[in-house]
Design an enzyme around this catalytic site. Structure first.
Site, short mmCIF file in Angstrom:
data_model
loop_
_atom_site.label_atom_id
_atom_site.label_comp_id
_atom_site.label_asym_id
_atom_site.label_seq_id
_atom_site.Cartn_x
_atom_site.Cartn_y
_atom_site.Cartn_z
N SER A 42 -22.95 -38.42 3.36
CA SER A 42 -21.73 -38.13 4.10
C SER A 42 -21.01 -39.43 4.40
O SER A 42 -21.62 -40.50 4.37
CB SER A 42 -22.08 -37.44 5.42
OG SER A 42 -21.02 -37.55 6.36
N TYR A 56 -25.84 -35.96 13.58
CA TYR A 56 -25.47 -35.82 12.16
C TYR A 56 -25.35 -37.19 11.52
O TYR A 56 -25.89 -37.43 10.43
CB TYR A 56 -24.15 -35.06 12.08
CG TYR A 56 -23.65 -34.75 10.70
CD1 TYR A 56 -22.70 -35.54 10.08
CD2 TYR A 56 -24.11 -33.62 10.03
CE1 TYR A 56 -22.22 -35.23 8.82
CE2 TYR A 56 -23.62 -33.29 8.75
CZ TYR A 56 -22.67 -34.10 8.16
OH TYR A 56 -22.19 -33.81 6.90
P1 NAP Z 1 -22.03 -25.20 4.86
O1 NAP Z 1 -20.84 -24.53 4.33
O2 NAP Z 1 -22.37 -25.12 6.31
O3 NAP Z 1 -23.32 -24.74 4.00
C1 NAP Z 1 -24.57 -25.27 4.35
C2 NAP Z 1 -25.61 -24.50 3.56
O4 NAP Z 1 -26.91 -24.99 3.94
C3 NAP Z 1 -25.59 -23.02 3.88
O5 NAP Z 1 -25.85 -22.27 2.72
C4 NAP Z 1 -26.74 -22.88 4.85
O6 NAP Z 1 -27.34 -21.61 4.85
C5 NAP Z 1 -27.72 -23.87 4.27
N1 NAP Z 1 -28.76 -24.22 5.24
C6 NAP Z 1 -28.60 -24.69 6.49
N2 NAP Z 1 -29.80 -24.88 7.07
C7 NAP Z 1 -30.74 -24.50 6.16
C8 NAP Z 1 -32.16 -24.45 6.16
N3 NAP Z 1 -32.87 -24.82 7.23
N4 NAP Z 1 -32.80 -24.00 5.05
C9 NAP Z 1 -32.09 -23.61 3.97
N5 NAP Z 1 -30.73 -23.62 3.90
C10 NAP Z 1 -30.08 -24.07 4.99
O7 NAP Z 1 -21.95 -26.76 4.54
P2 NAP Z 1 -21.18 -27.54 3.39
O8 NAP Z 1 -19.87 -28.03 3.92
O9 NAP Z 1 -21.23 -26.76 2.12
O10 NAP Z 1 -22.12 -28.81 3.30
C11 NAP Z 1 -23.20 -28.86 2.40
C12 NAP Z 1 -23.80 -30.25 2.53
O11 NAP Z 1 -22.75 -31.23 2.38
C13 NAP Z 1 -24.41 -30.51 3.90
O12 NAP Z 1 -25.55 -31.35 3.75
C14 NAP Z 1 -23.31 -31.28 4.63
O13 NAP Z 1 -23.84 -32.11 5.66
C15 NAP Z 1 -22.75 -32.10 3.51
N6 NAP Z 1 -21.39 -32.59 3.70
C16 NAP Z 1 -20.38 -31.73 3.97
C17 NAP Z 1 -19.08 -32.27 4.07
C18 NAP Z 1 -17.89 -31.40 4.36
O14 NAP Z 1 -16.83 -31.96 4.69
N7 NAP Z 1 -17.98 -30.09 4.27
C19 NAP Z 1 -18.86 -33.61 3.90
C20 NAP Z 1 -19.95 -34.46 3.68
C21 NAP Z 1 -21.22 -33.92 3.56
P3 NAP Z 1 -27.06 -20.61 6.10
O15 NAP Z 1 -25.69 -20.08 5.91
O16 NAP Z 1 -28.13 -19.57 5.98
O17 NAP Z 1 -27.19 -21.42 7.36
C1 GCO Z 2 -17.17 -34.02 11.10
C2 GCO Z 2 -17.26 -33.47 9.71
C3 GCO Z 2 -17.85 -34.52 8.80
C4 GCO Z 2 -17.96 -33.98 7.41
C5 GCO Z 2 -18.55 -34.99 6.50
C6 GCO Z 2 -17.69 -36.20 6.33
O1 GCO Z 2 -17.35 -33.25 12.05
O2 GCO Z 2 -16.88 -35.22 11.21
O3 GCO Z 2 -18.04 -32.30 9.68
O4 GCO Z 2 -19.10 -34.90 9.28
O5 GCO Z 2 -18.78 -32.87 7.39
O6 GCO Z 2 -19.85 -35.29 6.82
O7 GCO Z 2 -18.22 -36.94 5.25
#
Ligand code: NAP
Ligand code: GCO
Length: 267
Positions: free
Chosen positions: A147, A160
């Protein structure tokens, strides 16, 4: 010479954790598009079923498993099942993650620990479960979804940021410890991506205006937009393929340039 064959994932088994929707789903679709067999998990059967239907709609015959990635016994049982039913995991994408946006001094230790458990302990658990077979097979690819918070802090995301900072270093340590077995472990650091996880930051205000954080991110991003989950597919295919066999311990930021930009100056 067909250089693109270096990006082919034909014959490879890819496990993407937490990939019923969101970033994991988009990355899995891209890996499938490059030829990989897709395996994914989610905590609830109903979400696995929903995910299977979504993959089928996208023309992908995926394999879904119910597993909480924080539960080491459950993860080891899932990996054993995958190896028996699908094959050895060649590519692991540690994608599953949660966030809790709470000012640190108001955050309970229980909440802090839960974020660390899913976002840092679980990638350790799942990587530990797949590495032995990767060693036996003579190759492996691990991609940890880090992230911007692997590099920066901001208000309310202490747990986080701590987890994602740790995940960056776990990525480098897996590289250091297992690179000699032809295992490459890298991270992808998405910027701000439009998924359910960030939906609260993009909610329309009562007066119909954009969320202040939405406006803030767009003004700080040279691309002038939030990322789409699909923006992560190409980088994931690269890091999952032979094209990146000498790339190890790196975090590839896919952030629209936000980390390079001081932010839109006042007009
Ligand atoms: P999301 O929409 O919240 O999806 C997260 C997924 O992880 C969901 O399918 C969730 O399942 C699953 N999950 C959570 N806890 C779990 C567990 N204990 N065991 C198995 N599955 C689990 O998140 P996203 O935005 O797609 O993010 C995916 C990854 O990218 C995460 O690691 C997040 O930190 C990272 N990320 C996101 C962003 C962003 O801007 N969106 C940016 C940087 C990094 P449930 O629905 O059952 O909880
Ligand atoms: C926040 C956001 C971010 C993104 C991502 C950025 O609350 O700042 O959720 O953390 O998820 O991780 O790279």
């Amino acid at each position: 010479m067909d250089y693109l064959k270096n990006y082919s994932l034909n014959g490879k088994v890819a496990l993407v954790t937490g990939a019923s929707y969101g970033i994991g789903f988009a990355i899995a679709k891209a890996l499938a598009g490059a030829g990989a067999v897709i395996v994914f998990n989610d905590i609830k059967q109903e979400l696995v079923d929903k995910g299977l239907a979504a993959y089928e709609e996208a023309g992908i015959k995926a394999h879904g498993y119910v597993c909480d990635v924080t539960d080491e016994d459950a993860v080891n049982a899932m990996i054993a099942k995958i190896e028996a039913e699908v094959g050895v995991v060649d590519i692991l994408v540690n994608n599953a993650g949660i966030i809790k946006r709470i000012p640190m001094i108001e955050m309970s230790a229980k909440d802090f620990r839960q974020v660390i458990d899913v976002d840092l302990n679980a990638p350790f658990i799942v990587a530990k479960a797949v590495i032995p077979s990767m060693i036996k097979k003579g190759h492996g690819k691990i991609i940890n979804i880090c992230s911007m918070m692997s590099e920066f802090g901001r208000e309310t995301v202490s747990a986080y940021a701590a987890a994602k900072g740790g995940l960056k270093m776990l990525t480098r340590n897996i590289c250091s410890e297992y690179g000699e077995y032809n295992i490459q472990c890298n991270g992808i650091g998405p910027g701000y991506i439009a998924t359910p996880q960030t939906a609260p930051l993009r909610e329309k205000q009562a007066d119909g205006s954009r969320h202040p954080f939405d406006q803030f991110i767009v003004s700080k991003t040279p691309a002038g937009r939030w990322g789409e989950a699909e923006d992560l597919g190409g980088p994931a295919v690269f890091l999952a393929s032979d094209a990146s066999n000498f790339v190890n311990g790196q975090i590839l930021y896919v952030d629209g340039g936000i980390q390079a930009y001081i932010g839109k100056q006042p007009s």
